[in-house]
Structure formats: structure tokens, C-alpha cells
Design an enzyme around this catalytic site. Structure first.
Site, PDB file in Angstrom:
ATOM      1  N   HIS A  85       0.863  -1.189   0.000  1.00 19.91           N
ATOM      2  CA  HIS A  85       0.000   0.000   0.000  1.00 19.91           C
ATOM      3  C   HIS A  85       0.891   1.227   0.000  1.00 19.91           C
ATOM      4  O   HIS A  85       1.842   1.319   0.755  1.00 19.91           O
ATOM      5  CB  HIS A  85      -0.885  -0.015   1.240  1.00 19.91           C
ATOM      6  CG  HIS A  85      -2.081   0.847   1.117  1.00 19.91           C
ATOM      7  ND1 HIS A  85      -2.001   2.209   0.997  1.00 19.91           N
ATOM      8  CD2 HIS A  85      -3.387   0.539   1.059  1.00 19.91           C
ATOM      9  CE1 HIS A  85      -3.224   2.701   0.898  1.00 19.91           C
ATOM     10  NE2 HIS A  85      -4.070   1.718   0.932  1.00 19.91           N
ATOM     11  N   ARG A  86       0.584   2.194  -0.848  1.00 17.23           N
ATOM     12  CA  ARG A  86       1.440   3.371  -0.934  1.00 17.23           C
ATOM     13  C   ARG A  86       0.743   4.651  -0.504  1.00 17.23           C
ATOM     14  O   ARG A  86       1.257   5.714  -0.639  1.00 17.23           O
ATOM     15  CB  ARG A  86       1.963   3.537  -2.367  1.00 17.23           C
ATOM     16  CG  ARG A  86       0.868   3.795  -3.361  1.00 17.23           C
ATOM     17  CD  ARG A  86       1.447   4.030  -4.761  1.00 17.23           C
ATOM     18  NE  ARG A  86       0.402   4.451  -5.644  1.00 17.23           N
ATOM     19  CZ  ARG A  86       0.054   5.703  -5.851  1.00 17.23           C
ATOM     20  NH1 ARG A  86       0.690   6.676  -5.223  1.00 17.23           N
ATOM     21  NH2 ARG A  86      -0.918   6.013  -6.675  1.00 17.23           N
ATOM     22  N   ASP A  87      -0.453   4.528   0.049  1.00 12.82           N
ATOM     23  CA  ASP A  87      -1.233   5.714   0.375  1.00 12.82           C
ATOM     24  C   ASP A  87      -1.937   5.547   1.712  1.00 12.82           C
ATOM     25  O   ASP A  87      -3.152   5.530   1.787  1.00 12.82           O
ATOM     26  CB  ASP A  87      -2.241   5.975  -0.742  1.00 12.82           C
ATOM     27  CG  ASP A  87      -2.895   7.340  -0.634  1.00 12.82           C
ATOM     28  OD1 ASP A  87      -2.348   8.209   0.056  1.00 12.82           O
ATOM     29  OD2 ASP A  87      -3.971   7.518  -1.221  1.00 12.82           O
ATOM     30  N   ILE A  88      -1.165   5.418   2.775  1.00 14.79           N
ATOM     31  CA  ILE A  88      -1.731   5.251   4.112  1.00 14.79           C
ATOM     32  C   ILE A  88      -2.151   6.607   4.645  1.00 14.79           C
ATOM     33  O   ILE A  88      -1.396   7.564   4.582  1.00 14.79           O
ATOM     34  CB  ILE A  88      -0.711   4.608   5.079  1.00 14.79           C
ATOM     35  CG1 ILE A  88      -0.145   3.323   4.506  1.00 14.79           C
ATOM     36  CG2 ILE A  88      -1.319   4.380   6.442  1.00 14.79           C
ATOM     37  CD1 ILE A  88      -1.155   2.256   4.242  1.00 14.79           C
ATOM     38  N   LYS A  89      -3.354   6.683   5.161  1.00 14.47           N
ATOM     39  CA  LYS A  89      -3.862   7.947   5.717  1.00 14.47           C
ATOM     40  C   LYS A  89      -4.213   7.749   7.183  1.00 14.47           C
ATOM     41  O   LYS A  89      -4.508   6.646   7.618  1.00 14.47           O
ATOM     42  CB  LYS A  89      -5.109   8.375   4.953  1.00 14.47           C
ATOM     43  CG  LYS A  89      -4.848   8.687   3.497  1.00 14.47           C
ATOM     44  CD  LYS A  89      -6.145   9.102   2.819  1.00 14.47           C
ATOM     45  CE  LYS A  89      -5.916   9.507   1.405  1.00 14.47           C
ATOM     46  NZ  LYS A  89      -5.772   8.391   0.495  1.00 14.47           N
TER      47      LYS A  89
END
Length: 90
Positions: A85-89
Site C-alpha cells: 500500500h502506498r497511500d496510508i492515511k
């Protein structure tokens, strides 16, 4: 999309599908459809706890959220095929 939609874990939001559409500028767009989170997301929960007379988000709960997120990411990284995953929020 086929690979990501197969991931199942209590700490991962399920990818339900995808679609295409036209935005208000007439540009073609692609989008992903995920399951609805009835309780909202962590960013929303953090935002709600700011200010006077608002329900706090205790540090113990924050740590549980971080642990759950780490478990979901570990599942993705250690499954076959692997996914990162490259978009952890928050």
C-alpha cells in the site's frame, strides 16, 4: 483491481469494484469502489475530538487503531501475491 479485490482481513477495507465516468469538466475518470465504513475513518474521528466540549479520542484507542492498521498491512505484505500500500492515511 482483481488482485486487490481478493484481499480479506478484518483490518482492511474491501475493494468492491471499479468504474469509469465523466467529471464536471468533461474528463474521463476511473474510480475504485470500497465498502462503506459505517463508523467513519480515523481522520474524521481525530478531527471530531478537537476543540472544547468534544468527545476525546483516548491514546489507548489510538494505539489500537495503529496496531489494527499494522496487522492489515502485514496481511497484505505477507500474502500471495504480495501487495504494498502506498497511500496510508490517518
Amino acid at each position: 483491481v482483481r488482485v486487490l479485490s481478493k484481499f480479506r482481513h478484518p483490518n482492511l477495507v474491501t475493494l468492491m469494484g471499479w468504474g469509469t465516468g465523466i467529471d464536471e469538466d468533461g474528463c474521463g475518470r476511473k474510480f475504485l469502489v470500497y465498502e462503506l465504513l459505517d463508523g467513519g475513518d480515523v481522520a474524521n474521528r481525530l478531527q471530531k475530538c478537537r476543540g472544547a466540549n468534544l468527545k476525546p479520542f483516548p491514546w489507548a484507542d489510538r494505539l489500537w487503531v495503529a496496531l489494527d492498521a499494522a496487522c492489515g498491512l502485514s496481511h497484505m505484505h505477507n500474502s500471495t501475491p504480495k501487495a504494498f500500500h502506498r497511500d496510508i492515511k490517518s
